[in-house]
Design an enzyme around this catalytic site. Structure first.
Site, mmCIF file in Angstrom:
data_model
loop_
_atom_site.group_PDB
_atom_site.id
_atom_site.type_symbol
_atom_site.label_atom_id
_atom_site.label_comp_id
_atom_site.label_asym_id
_atom_site.label_seq_id
_atom_site.Cartn_x
_atom_site.Cartn_y
_atom_site.Cartn_z
ATOM 1 N N ARG A 103 -8.846 13.888 1.981
ATOM 2 C CA ARG A 103 -9.921 13.630 2.948
ATOM 3 C C ARG A 103 -9.415 13.942 4.334
ATOM 4 O O ARG A 103 -8.388 13.416 4.763
ATOM 5 C CB ARG A 103 -10.325 12.151 2.916
ATOM 6 C CG ARG A 103 -11.085 11.752 1.728
ATOM 7 C CD ARG A 103 -11.834 10.473 1.949
ATOM 8 N NE ARG A 103 -11.094 9.409 2.613
ATOM 9 C CZ ARG A 103 -11.610 8.229 2.907
ATOM 10 N NH1 ARG A 103 -12.882 7.986 2.636
ATOM 11 N NH2 ARG A 103 -10.900 7.289 3.471
ATOM 12 N N THR A 107 -13.125 13.806 9.819
ATOM 13 C CA THR A 107 -14.499 13.983 9.312
ATOM 14 C C THR A 107 -14.750 13.169 8.034
ATOM 15 O O THR A 107 -15.897 12.958 7.661
ATOM 16 C CB THR A 107 -14.761 15.457 8.972
ATOM 17 O OG1 THR A 107 -13.875 15.823 7.885
ATOM 18 C CG2 THR A 107 -14.484 16.373 10.162
ATOM 19 N N ASP A 199 -4.694 2.497 0.748
ATOM 20 C CA ASP A 199 -4.641 3.903 0.338
ATOM 21 C C ASP A 199 -3.976 3.990 -1.040
ATOM 22 O O ASP A 199 -2.775 3.751 -1.182
ATOM 23 C CB ASP A 199 -3.846 4.709 1.370
ATOM 24 C CG ASP A 199 -3.925 6.205 1.089
ATOM 25 O OD1 ASP A 199 -4.305 6.964 1.982
ATOM 26 O OD2 ASP A 199 -3.592 6.623 -0.055
ATOM 27 N N ASP A 202 -0.928 6.420 -1.394
ATOM 28 C CA ASP A 202 0.284 5.899 -0.744
ATOM 29 C C ASP A 202 0.891 4.766 -1.550
ATOM 30 O O ASP A 202 2.111 4.645 -1.653
ATOM 31 C CB ASP A 202 -0.042 5.402 0.674
ATOM 32 C CG ASP A 202 -0.200 6.558 1.651
ATOM 33 O OD1 ASP A 202 0.292 7.664 1.347
ATOM 34 O OD2 ASP A 202 -0.823 6.352 2.711
#
Ligand code: PRP
Ligand code: URA
Length: 208
Positions: A103, A107, A199, A202
């Site tokens: 991603r 945006t 995340d 991660d």
């Protein structure tokens, strides 16, 4: 609505452990894999069966085996990789394709950077796997890409979904069955699921 929330107690318990910020990468990876196995059990519940005859040591049994299209799983990189072992526990003969997407942090739109699929992907039933469905952009684009490659039977499996992503995905791909472990409250201003688990990539790979 083609969304199935898989609220089995084992799935809920393991997702709670995944959410904990004190859960380290090793345990997090194990939990992702375990939840993927449990979810796969439910997502394959409607696989077609055919009757066959099998000789047992005692008699001939009329019994059932899975028939129809063969399966392929397609993880969305990176975080989807964490679910691969878990689904292969149940369907070891499945083929695995890979779609790489990240991603854009500004945006929040997905950027595709890799695609490698089994040559016979169009003949298979395909289950796309990714732990997180946030805005829905990555899942929507991955499913569109697979449709462009001729895949007709598609499912999507995620561990945590945001309402925004679930709505966008059902609108973009009303023909695709969606399986998720839990539907969370919302997205925050950075496109993260709240409360979510942070995340996923991660946390699986220990990159933060
Ligand atoms: C995460 C996640 C999904 C995507 C979901 O990947 O694994 O692919 O975000 O967000 P969306 O629904 O808004 O598209 P990310 O882009 O962080 O890449 P990574 O797995 O490589 O960390
Ligand atoms: N991707 C993640 O890994 N986590 C989120 O909360 C949103 C997108």
């Amino acid at each position: 609505m083609n969304a199935h929330i898989l609220d089995h107690p084992l799935i809920q318990h393991k997702i709670s452990l995944m959410r904990d910020k004190n859960t380290g990468s090793k345990e997090f990876r194990e939990l992702v894999s375990e939840v993927a196995t449990l979810m796969c059990y439910e997502a394959t519940r409607d696989l077609p069966l055919a009757e066959v005859e099998i000789e047992t040591p005692v008699a001939v049994a009329k019994t059932k085996v899975i028939s129809g299209r063969k399966l392929a799983f397609v993880p969305i990189l990176r975080a989807g990789l964490g679910m691969v072992d878990g689904v292969l526990n149940l369907v070891p003969a499945a083929k695995i394709g890979h779609i790489g997407m990240y991603r854009d942090p500004q945006t929040l739109k997905p950027v595709e950077y890799y695609c490698k699929l089994p040559v016979d992907i169009a003949q298979r039933e395909v289950i796309v796997i990714d732990p997180m469905l946030a805005t829905g952009g990555s899942a929507i684009d991955a499913l569109s890409l697979l449709k462009e490659k001729g895949v007709a039977q598609l499912k999507f499996m995620c561990i945590i979904a945001a309402p925004e992503g679930l709505n966008a995905l059902t609108e973009a791909h009303p023909d695709v069955d969606i399986y998720c472990g839990v539907l969370d409250e919302r997205l925050n201003e950075h496109g993260y699921i709240v409360p979510g688990l942070g995340d996923a990539g991660d946390r699986i790979f220990g990159t933060k």
